[in-house]
Design an enzyme around this catalytic site. Structure first.
Site, PDB file in Angstrom:
ATOM      1  N   SER A 108       5.176  24.753  73.586  1.00 35.59           N
ATOM      2  CA  SER A 108       4.549  25.758  74.440  1.00 35.59           C
ATOM      3  C   SER A 108       5.313  27.072  74.311  1.00 35.59           C
ATOM      4  CB  SER A 108       4.564  25.303  75.907  1.00 35.59           C
ATOM      5  OG  SER A 108       3.891  24.076  76.059  1.00 35.59           O
ATOM      6  N   GLN A 114      -2.860  29.080  77.744  1.00 38.85           N
ATOM      7  CA  GLN A 114      -1.581  28.846  77.074  1.00 38.85           C
ATOM      8  C   GLN A 114      -1.690  29.181  75.596  1.00 38.85           C
ATOM      9  OE1 GLN A 114       0.280  24.796  75.868  1.00 38.85           O
ATOM     10  NE2 GLN A 114       1.147  25.215  77.886  1.00 38.85           N
ATOM     11  N   ASP A 126       0.475  21.206  81.781  1.00 42.14           N
ATOM     12  CA  ASP A 126       1.040  21.401  80.446  1.00 42.14           C
ATOM     13  C   ASP A 126       0.799  20.198  79.539  1.00 42.14           C
ATOM     14  OD1 ASP A 126       2.531  22.963  78.558  1.00 42.14           O
ATOM     15  OD2 ASP A 126       4.279  21.715  78.927  1.00 42.14           O
TER      16      ASP A 126
END
Length: 282
Positions: free
Chosen positions: A223, A273, A199
């Site tokens: 996110s 993502q 991430d």
């Protein structure tokens, strides 16, 4: 400040299929780091599965979490099949869901095998590069916002300007990364650690075609969802090359993809993502 990532990812079992975080990543904004929730949720799910490895996960970040409160991970043992196992995890704070994830596990099997090639042209060895903490200090960015040590990941951009600069460029970048300190030989721990680290580098890729940095005070980054696929075994405390690109940004959202290779060129994981990249009007 924690010194070992394995300690952060460890979760306490409260009851059958119910777990609680023990530690959190320190955050100057008091907002939970998404990678922490990803890694801890996968660790909680793995605690309910025997003799199978996680091969994929799909997660949504529903609400901002607080880094000052523990996170409760409620695992639903939704299916145990002959070859595959599915788990659903809901992360909660103050009784409200902040995150949910579906993860799939598989028995060890052999079969067809191919992979994409790792980029090699113009990719220096990680030892020749500076990590983000060193780059921030050299640029005079010494605020808590730029203190990368709390993440316990040695993170080295192949092009240092990608990380802190706001120069317009192609939506593609590469980083070397590895967990600081030696980890155990448990492959599940390494997959949870890579889930956590994955991430760190994705969303910023969507900003590269635009004259703005991820650290710009007029940007609201977050996110929204995260997917990951594990292809082959690896060690997260060895150097891994994270190659990311962003095919599209629209509607205040950026879509990014990633491939993660060992130093020897073995493709071990892929990521995707979508994140919020909303500009705040001053």
């Amino acid at each position: 400040m924690l010194e070992k990532l394995s300690k952060l990812l460890d979760v306490e079992e409260l009851d059958r299929n119910l777990f609680r975080s023990r530690h959190h990543v320190e955050n100057y904004r008091k907002i939970l780091f998404g990678g922490q929730v990803l890694g801890q949720a996968l660790m909680a799910a793995t605690r309910t599965v025997e003799d199978r490895m996680p091969h994929s996960l799909h997660a949504y970040f529903l609400r901002p979490g607080s880094s000052e409160l523990p996170v409760i991970y409620d695992v639903d043992p939704i299916r145990d099949g002959g070859s595959f196992t599915t788990r659903r995890v809901v992360a909660k704070q103050k009784g409200r869901a902040i995150f949910n994830m579906s993860a799939s596990f598989q028995i060890q099997e052999s079969g067809f095998d191919h992979q994409a090639d790792m980029p090699t042209d113009g990719v220096p060895a990680p030892e020749s590069l500076k990590n983000t903490q060193q780059l921030a200090q050299e640029a005079g960015l010494v605020s808590p916002q730029h203190d990368q040590r709390r993440y316990m990941i040695d993170f080295r951009p192949v092009d240092p300007q990608v990380y802190f600069g706001a120069e317009v460029r192609e939506a593609r970048c590469m980083h070397w990364l590895r967990v600081e300190g030696e980890m155990s030989d448990d492959p599940l721990e390494h997959r949870c650690a890579l889930c956590y680290a994955s991430d760190l580098a994705l969303l910023g890729t969507a900003l590269q075609p635009h004259p703005i940095s991820l650290f710009d005070p007029h940007l609201m980054p977050a996110s929204l969802d995260h997917a990951m696929w594990f292809h082959r075994d690896f060690r997260a405390d060895d150097w891994l090359l994270y190659v990311t690109d962003s095919p599209s940004a629209s509607g205040a959202r950026g879509f990014c993809r990633g491939q993660i290779f060992t130093r020897e060129g073995v493709l071990v994981a892929s990521t995707a993502q979508e994140g919020l990249i909303r500009q705040i009007k001053s």
